[in-house]
Design a protein around this motif. Structure first.
Motif, PDB file in Angstrom:
ATOM      1  N   TYR A 148     -23.908   6.296  55.992  1.00  0.00           N
ATOM      2  CA  TYR A 148     -24.529   6.533  56.806  1.00  0.00           C
ATOM      3  C   TYR A 148     -26.032   6.663  57.044  1.00  0.00           C
ATOM      4  O   TYR A 148     -26.754   7.083  57.717  1.00  0.00           O
ATOM      5  CB  TYR A 148     -23.847   7.261  58.037  1.00  0.00           C
ATOM      6  CG  TYR A 148     -22.366   7.573  58.542  1.00  0.00           C
ATOM      7  CD1 TYR A 148     -21.211   7.765  57.629  1.00  0.00           C
ATOM      8  CD2 TYR A 148     -22.785   6.978  59.341  1.00  0.00           C
ATOM      9  CE1 TYR A 148     -19.690   7.949  57.963  1.00  0.00           C
ATOM     10  CE2 TYR A 148     -20.979   6.376  60.073  1.00  0.00           C
ATOM     11  CZ  TYR A 148     -19.736   7.417  59.168  1.00  0.00           C
ATOM     12  OH  TYR A 148     -18.734   6.813  59.671  1.00  0.00           O
ATOM     13  N   ALA A 149     -26.646   6.079  56.103  1.00  0.00           N
ATOM     14  CA  ALA A 149     -27.781   5.223  55.725  1.00  0.00           C
ATOM     15  C   ALA A 149     -27.676   4.418  56.882  1.00  0.00           C
ATOM     16  O   ALA A 149     -27.367   3.515  56.816  1.00  0.00           O
ATOM     17  CB  ALA A 149     -28.057   5.079  54.466  1.00  0.00           C
ATOM     18  N   PHE A 150     -28.800   4.243  58.034  1.00  0.00           N
ATOM     19  CA  PHE A 150     -28.485   3.350  58.656  1.00  0.00           C
ATOM     20  C   PHE A 150     -29.934   1.810  58.101  1.00  0.00           C
ATOM     21  O   PHE A 150     -30.704   2.774  58.696  1.00  0.00           O
ATOM     22  CB  PHE A 150     -28.497   3.638  60.368  1.00  0.00           C
ATOM     23  CG  PHE A 150     -27.385   4.496  61.021  1.00  0.00           C
ATOM     24  CD1 PHE A 150     -27.704   5.296  60.931  1.00  0.00           C
ATOM     25  CD2 PHE A 150     -26.760   3.733  61.269  1.00  0.00           C
ATOM     26  CE1 PHE A 150     -26.549   5.844  61.231  1.00  0.00           C
ATOM     27  CE2 PHE A 150     -25.304   4.110  62.104  1.00  0.00           C
ATOM     28  CZ  PHE A 150     -25.945   5.725  61.701  1.00  0.00           C
ATOM     29  N   ASP A 151     -29.685   1.296  58.019  1.00  0.00           N
ATOM     30  CA  ASP A 151     -30.544   0.317  57.092  1.00  0.00           C
ATOM     31  C   ASP A 151     -31.353  -0.852  58.109  1.00  0.00           C
ATOM     32  O   ASP A 151     -32.313  -1.004  57.483  1.00  0.00           O
ATOM     33  CB  ASP A 151     -30.594   0.245  55.442  1.00  0.00           C
ATOM     34  CG  ASP A 151     -28.798  -0.845  55.542  1.00  0.00           C
ATOM     35  OD1 ASP A 151     -29.141  -1.517  54.547  1.00  0.00           O
ATOM     36  OD2 ASP A 151     -28.697  -1.109  56.725  1.00  0.00           O
ATOM     37  N   TRP A 169     -31.988  -1.509  61.524  1.00  0.00           N
ATOM     38  CA  TRP A 169     -31.490  -2.258  63.379  1.00  0.00           C
ATOM     39  C   TRP A 169     -32.268  -3.208  64.286  1.00  0.00           C
ATOM     40  O   TRP A 169     -32.801  -4.233  63.367  1.00  0.00           O
ATOM     41  CB  TRP A 169     -33.091  -1.119  63.526  1.00  0.00           C
ATOM     42  CG  TRP A 169     -32.704   0.547  63.153  1.00  0.00           C
ATOM     43  CD1 TRP A 169     -32.603   1.043  61.222  1.00  0.00           C
ATOM     44  CD2 TRP A 169     -31.716   1.457  63.398  1.00  0.00           C
ATOM     45  NE1 TRP A 169     -32.152   2.331  60.946  1.00  0.00           N
ATOM     46  CE2 TRP A 169     -31.960   2.481  62.582  1.00  0.00           C
ATOM     47  CE3 TRP A 169     -31.495   2.246  64.864  1.00  0.00           C
ATOM     48  CZ2 TRP A 169     -31.396   4.007  62.795  1.00  0.00           C
ATOM     49  CZ3 TRP A 169     -31.766   3.538  64.846  1.00  0.00           C
ATOM     50  CH2 TRP A 169     -31.533   4.393  64.332  1.00  0.00           C
TER      51      TRP A 169
END
Lengths: 111, 119
Positions: free
Chosen positions: B104-107, B109
């Protein structure tokens, strides 16, 4: 009320270091080494700065570092620069039902 | 490097359904180890996870929104989508499509799209 607790604001002068805390529980921050930190400038999308507690994506300055102790993770920014002024958010994996939780955000002011 | 772009209406009627699409460029959506998700941010407030999915169709939802959310992926168009039903003023927010890994590292966007629900 956010799942992860962050201070509303922190401040520091150029060149100084600041730390932002992110406090969760034994079900999220304390359970997994999967804490991430994001920088968000006004009107912009968040940008990943730290993942897996301590790792930096390519292109993120090494002035940004992460750590964790128990249920609290921290983001430290050393050698503060004017462009570091932004909102900072943490998140953590939270298991196979909730999946992920975010902090309420911290506004960093560079004096 | 993937790039994401949201599209959809800026205004949704109260009790209506929001439909957003995220177009993925710069690479295939059918790539192992990456998940495609949605995060929203009400005006002046914190980020909130909505849900995400894998290209295979597996889905993951925020429990508080689960009953109102439908996610879908169209690998032929390299797109994924969000439907959020029973919209209220509390759903007014900037909606971001994102890419993340298992941790859940949103790299990556999208730029975000503003959705308003008049009260």
């Amino acid at each position: 009320q956010s799942a992860l607790t962050q201070p509303r604001s922190v401040s520091g002068s150029p060149g100084q270091s600041v730390a932002i805390s992110c406090t969760g529980t034994s079900s999220d921050v304390g359970a997994y080494n999967y804490v991430s930190w994001y920088q968000q400038h006004p009107g912009k999308a968040p940008k990943l700065m730290i993942y897996d507690v301590t790792k930096r994506p390519s292109g993120v300055p090494d002035r940004f570092s992460g750590s964790k102790s128990g249920n609290t993770a921290s983001l430290t920014i050393s050698g503060l620069q004017a462009e570091d002024e932004a909102d900072y958010y943490c998140n953590s994996h939270a298991g196979t039902y909730t999946y992920v939780v975010f902090g309420g955000g911290t506004k960093l002011t560079v004096l | 490097q993937h790039q994401l772009q949201e599209s959809g209406p800026g205004l949704v009627k109260s009790s209506g359904t929001l439909s957003l699409t995220c177009s993925v460029s710069g690479g295939s959506i059918s790539i192992q180890n990456y998940y495609w998700g949605w995060v929203r941010q009400p005006p002046g407030k914190e980020l909130e996870y909505i849900g995400s999915m894998y290209y295979s169709g597996a889905t993951y939802y925020n429990p508080s929104l689960r009953s109102r959310v439908t996610l879908a992926v169209d690998t032929s168009k390299n797109q994924f989508s969000l439907e959020l039903s029973s919209m209220t003023a509390a759903d007014t927010a900037i909606y971001y499509c994102t890419r993340h890994v298992f941790q859940y590292a949103f790299d990556i966007w999208g730029q975000g799209t503003t959705v308003a629900v008049p009260s």
